[in-house]
Design an enzyme around this catalytic site. Sequence first.
Site, PDB file in Angstrom:
ATOM      1  CB  ILE A   1      54.311 -11.922 -41.519  1.00  0.00           C
ATOM      2  CG1 ILE A   1      53.627 -11.850 -40.173  1.00  0.00           C
ATOM      3  CG2 ILE A   1      54.450 -10.531 -42.136  1.00  0.00           C
ATOM      4  CD1 ILE A   1      54.469 -11.173 -39.096  1.00  0.00           C
TER       5      ILE A   1
ATOM      6  CG  ASN B   1      60.479  -7.557 -54.846  1.00  0.00           C
ATOM      7  OD1 ASN B   1      60.145  -7.478 -56.027  1.00  0.00           O
ATOM      8  ND2 ASN B   1      59.624  -7.875 -53.885  1.00  0.00           N
TER       9      ASN B   1
ATOM     10  N   GLY C   1      61.126  -2.469 -55.137  1.00  0.00           N
ATOM     11  CA  GLY C   1      60.398  -2.332 -53.867  1.00  0.00           C
ATOM     12  C   GLY C   1      60.883  -3.288 -52.796  1.00  0.00           C
ATOM     13  CD  GLN C   2      66.165  -6.310 -51.322  1.00  0.00           C
ATOM     14  OE1 GLN C   2      66.713  -5.975 -52.375  1.00  0.00           O
ATOM     15  NE2 GLN C   2      66.754  -7.038 -50.389  1.00  0.00           N
TER      16      GLN C   2
ATOM     17  CG  HIS D   1      63.549 -11.922 -49.169  1.00  0.00           C
ATOM     18  ND1 HIS D   1      64.222 -10.762 -48.842  1.00  0.00           N
ATOM     19  CD2 HIS D   1      62.349 -11.528 -49.672  1.00  0.00           C
ATOM     20  CE1 HIS D   1      63.462  -9.719 -49.126  1.00  0.00           C
ATOM     21  NE2 HIS D   1      62.324 -10.147 -49.641  1.00  0.00           N
TER      22      HIS D   1
HETATM   23  P1  AMP Z   1      60.325  -7.735 -50.136  1.00  0.00           P
HETATM   24  O1  AMP Z   1      59.401  -6.601 -50.474  1.00  0.00           O
HETATM   25  O2  AMP Z   1      60.663  -8.588 -51.326  1.00  0.00           O
HETATM   26  O3  AMP Z   1      61.543  -7.269 -49.367  1.00  0.00           O
HETATM   27  O4  AMP Z   1      59.491  -8.704 -49.201  1.00  0.00           O
HETATM   28  C1  AMP Z   1      59.545  -8.689 -47.813  1.00  0.00           C
HETATM   29  C2  AMP Z   1      58.497  -9.666 -47.327  1.00  0.00           C
HETATM   30  O5  AMP Z   1      58.780  -9.973 -45.978  1.00  0.00           O
HETATM   31  C3  AMP Z   1      57.060  -9.140 -47.382  1.00  0.00           C
HETATM   32  O6  AMP Z   1      56.278 -10.011 -48.197  1.00  0.00           O
HETATM   33  C4  AMP Z   1      56.616  -9.185 -45.909  1.00  0.00           C
HETATM   34  O7  AMP Z   1      55.260  -9.547 -45.751  1.00  0.00           O
HETATM   35  C5  AMP Z   1      57.565 -10.223 -45.332  1.00  0.00           C
HETATM   36  N1  AMP Z   1      57.827 -10.111 -43.879  1.00  0.00           N
HETATM   37  C6  AMP Z   1      58.203  -9.018 -43.181  1.00  0.00           C
HETATM   38  N2  AMP Z   1      58.373  -9.323 -41.886  1.00  0.00           N
HETATM   39  C7  AMP Z   1      58.112 -10.656 -41.762  1.00  0.00           C
HETATM   40  C8  AMP Z   1      58.127 -11.567 -40.672  1.00  0.00           C
HETATM   41  N3  AMP Z   1      58.434 -11.192 -39.416  1.00  0.00           N
HETATM   42  N4  AMP Z   1      57.808 -12.861 -40.904  1.00  0.00           N
HETATM   43  C9  AMP Z   1      57.479 -13.274 -42.161  1.00  0.00           C
HETATM   44  N5  AMP Z   1      57.460 -12.457 -43.221  1.00  0.00           N
HETATM   45  C10 AMP Z   1      57.772 -11.155 -43.035  1.00  0.00           C
END
Ligand code: AMP
Length: 131
Positions: free
Chosen positions: A40, A97, A103-104, A110
């Site tokens: 997003i 992460n 910073g997860q 994922h």
């Molecule tokens: P992390 O910091 O590795 O946990 O990454 C989480 C990722 O999820 C970040 O890059 C966010 O931009 C992404 N994210 C959070 N909510 C959504 C959503 N609803 N749709 C798509 N990506 C998302």
Amino acid sequence: MSVSGLPPYDPSNVFAKIIRGEIPCRKVFEDDWALAFHDINPLTPTHVLIVPKGPYVSFADFSEHASGEEIAGFVRAIGHVARELGLGGQGYRLLTNMGADAGQEVAHFHVHLFAGQRLGPMLALRAKQGT
Ligand code: AMP
């Protein structure tokens, strides 16, 4: 605490809601093992998230508890997404992460797939330090 040092899996996390179809996503690929969708808040021209369908908090949780079938299916799904996006020639970066130091933000395992530009050094911190 789970194996990740993160709390146990919470099925109300945002990626679980996306998998269940409760909130929308820009889907790239889906099969029995994985769902891939555009981040997003993309950090590169192509920024896709690949998530396993199973309830795993982090890489640590997934690598310890997922079945061989789930792990194989997930890894194959990542390769499939990269091929479908035509990234084989130009290259891409995969990143996950795991836990607090990384910073997860979302506690559903994922993998980020970054592509579409020169991605620079592995870590921003190293680039800043000039090392
Ligand atoms: P992390 O910091 O590795 O946990 O990454 C989480 C990722 O999820 C970040 O890059 C966010 O931009 C992404 N994210 C959070 N909510 C959504 C959503 N609803 N749709 C798509 N990506 C998302």
